[in-house]
Design a protein around this motif. Structure first.
Motif, PDB file in Angstrom:
ATOM      1  N   MET A   1       0.834  -1.191   0.000  1.00 51.31           N
ATOM      2  CA  MET A   1       0.000   0.000   0.000  1.00 51.31           C
ATOM      3  C   MET A   1       0.875   1.249   0.000  1.00 51.31           C
ATOM      4  O   MET A   1       1.926   1.276   0.617  1.00 51.31           O
ATOM      5  N   SER A   2       0.381   2.242  -0.672  1.00 50.45           N
ATOM      6  CA  SER A   2       1.098   3.507  -0.760  1.00 50.45           C
ATOM      7  C   SER A   2       0.129   4.642  -0.501  1.00 50.45           C
ATOM      8  O   SER A   2      -1.077   4.530  -0.751  1.00 50.45           O
ATOM      9  N   LEU A   3       0.660   5.732  -0.003  1.00 50.79           N
ATOM     10  CA  LEU A   3      -0.167   6.914   0.207  1.00 50.79           C
ATOM     11  C   LEU A   3      -0.488   7.616  -1.109  1.00 50.79           C
ATOM     12  O   LEU A   3      -1.469   8.355  -1.198  1.00 50.79           O
ATOM     13  N   PHE A   4       0.348   7.378  -2.096  1.00 48.59           N
ATOM     14  CA  PHE A   4       0.175   8.055  -3.375  1.00 48.59           C
ATOM     15  C   PHE A   4      -0.680   7.204  -4.310  1.00 48.59           C
ATOM     16  O   PHE A   4      -0.601   5.974  -4.288  1.00 48.59           O
ATOM     17  N   PRO A   5      -1.465   7.858  -5.144  1.00 54.01           N
ATOM     18  CA  PRO A   5      -2.268   7.079  -6.097  1.00 54.01           C
ATOM     19  C   PRO A   5      -1.346   6.426  -7.125  1.00 54.01           C
ATOM     20  O   PRO A   5      -0.251   6.916  -7.392  1.00 54.01           O
ATOM     21  N   PRO A   6      -1.769   5.292  -7.691  1.00 50.37           N
ATOM     22  CA  PRO A   6      -0.919   4.632  -8.679  1.00 50.37           C
ATOM     23  C   PRO A   6      -0.722   5.524  -9.903  1.00 50.37           C
ATOM     24  O   PRO A   6      -1.601   6.313 -10.273  1.00 50.37           O
ATOM     25  N   ARG A   7       0.448   5.379 -10.486  1.00 45.68           N
ATOM     26  CA  ARG A   7       0.769   6.203 -11.657  1.00 45.68           C
ATOM     27  C   ARG A   7      -0.103   5.765 -12.827  1.00 45.68           C
ATOM     28  O   ARG A   7      -0.183   4.585 -13.147  1.00 45.68           O
ATOM     29  N   ARG A   8      -0.760   6.726 -13.450  1.00 47.03           N
ATOM     30  CA  ARG A   8      -1.617   6.432 -14.595  1.00 47.03           C
ATOM     31  C   ARG A   8      -0.768   6.446 -15.850  1.00 47.03           C
ATOM     32  O   ARG A   8      -0.010   7.380 -16.092  1.00 47.03           O
ATOM     33  N   ARG A   9      -0.915   5.418 -16.648  1.00 50.06           N
ATOM     34  CA  ARG A   9      -0.158   5.325 -17.885  1.00 50.06           C
ATOM     35  C   ARG A   9      -0.806   6.223 -18.921  1.00 50.06           C
ATOM     36  O   ARG A   9      -2.015   6.167 -19.133  1.00 50.06           O
ATOM     37  N   PRO A  10      -0.006   7.074 -19.599  1.00 51.39           N
ATOM     38  CA  PRO A  10      -0.597   7.907 -20.638  1.00 51.39           C
ATOM     39  C   PRO A  10      -0.995   7.054 -21.837  1.00 51.39           C
ATOM     40  O   PRO A  10      -0.281   6.137 -22.236  1.00 51.39           O
ATOM     41  N   VAL A  11      -2.145   7.340 -22.388  1.00 47.75           N
ATOM     42  CA  VAL A  11      -2.652   6.605 -23.534  1.00 47.75           C
ATOM     43  C   VAL A  11      -2.854   7.589 -24.678  1.00 47.75           C
ATOM     44  O   VAL A  11      -3.437   8.657 -24.483  1.00 47.75           O
TER      45      VAL A  11
END
Length: 183
Positions: free
Chosen positions: A1-11
Motif C-alpha cells: 500500500m502507498s499513500l500516493f495514487p498509482p501512476r496512470r499510464r498515458p494513452v
C-alpha cells in the motif's frame, strides 16, 4: 500500500495516427541501413527525432516525453532506444543534474561518423528556399510603352487535333457545343 495514487499510464488519443507516424519516421531513413538494422521501428522513429533535432541545432535538448510524443511511442521505449544507441557508440548523453531542484533535459550528441555523414547527405538533398519552385515565364519578350503584346513574338505552337470519337465528332467541336449549351 502507498499513500500516493498509482501512476496512470498515458494513452494516446489516436493509436492509429501514432502507429502511422512511427512507421513514417522509421521508413524515412533516419540512419544508414547497416546501423538501422539493429533497431525496431519504434526505436528508429525515436532516433529520427533525435537526428532531426541534432541536424537543426547541433544537439538534442528535448525531454524524453517530447521525443516520445513526436515519435508516437511510449516514454519507456524512447528511453530504451536512446540507451541502446549510446551502448552501440552512436551518441553520447550529457546529464544536467541540479541539486535541490528539477534537472534540465539531457543533451544528446551524435558521435557516429557514419550517421553524421548520412545526415549531411540527406540534408544536401533538401530543396533550398523553403521548397518553392522558381517561376520562369514562358514569354520573355519585353513590353514596350503603348503596346499590349511583347515586342518579340513568341513561336506559335501547332493546334492539337482532337481524337475522333465513335460518333465522328472531334473533341474541340464537343467543347464548343457544351459552351453554347451553357449560354
Amino acid at each position: 500500500m502507498s499513500l500516493f495514487p498509482p501512476r496512470r499510464r498515458p494513452v494516446s488519443s489516436d493509436r492509429i495516427a501514432s502507429r502511422d507516424r512511427r512507421r513514417l519516421l522509421a521508413c524515412s531513413g533516419p540512419m544508414p541501413p547497416t546501423l538501422a538494422s539493429r533497431f525496431t521501428t519504434g526505436e528508429l522513429a525515436v532516433l529520427r527525432i533525435v537526428a532531426d533535432e541534432v541536424a537543426e541545432k547541433g544537439v538534442c535538448g528535448l525531454c524524453i516525453d517530447a521525443i516520445a510524443a513526436r515519435a508516437g511511442v511510449c516514454r519507456r521505449l524512447a528511453q530504451n532506444a536512446i540507451r541502446l544507441a549510446e551502448g552501440d557508440g552512436l551518441l553520447t548523453i550529457q546529464e544536467r543534474r541540479h541539486q535541490g531542484r528539477r534537472s534540465d533535459p539531457n543533451l544528446l550528441r551524435i558521435i557516429s561518423r557514419e550517421w553524421q555523414a548520412w545526415m549531411r547527405r540527406a540534408r544536401g538533398n533538401q530543396p533550398k528556399g523553403g521548397g518553392c519552385k522558381s517561376l520562369h515565364p514562358t514569354d520573355k519578350g519585353v513590353l514596350t510603352p503603348g503596346t499590349t503584346s511583347p515586342a518579340v513574338p513568341s513561336k506559335k505552337l501547332p493546334e492539337r487535333q482532337g481524337r475522333l470519337e465513335d460518333n465522328g465528332s472531334s473533341q474541340p467541336a464537343r467543347v464548343a457545343e457544351a459552351a453554347k449549351a451553357m449560354r
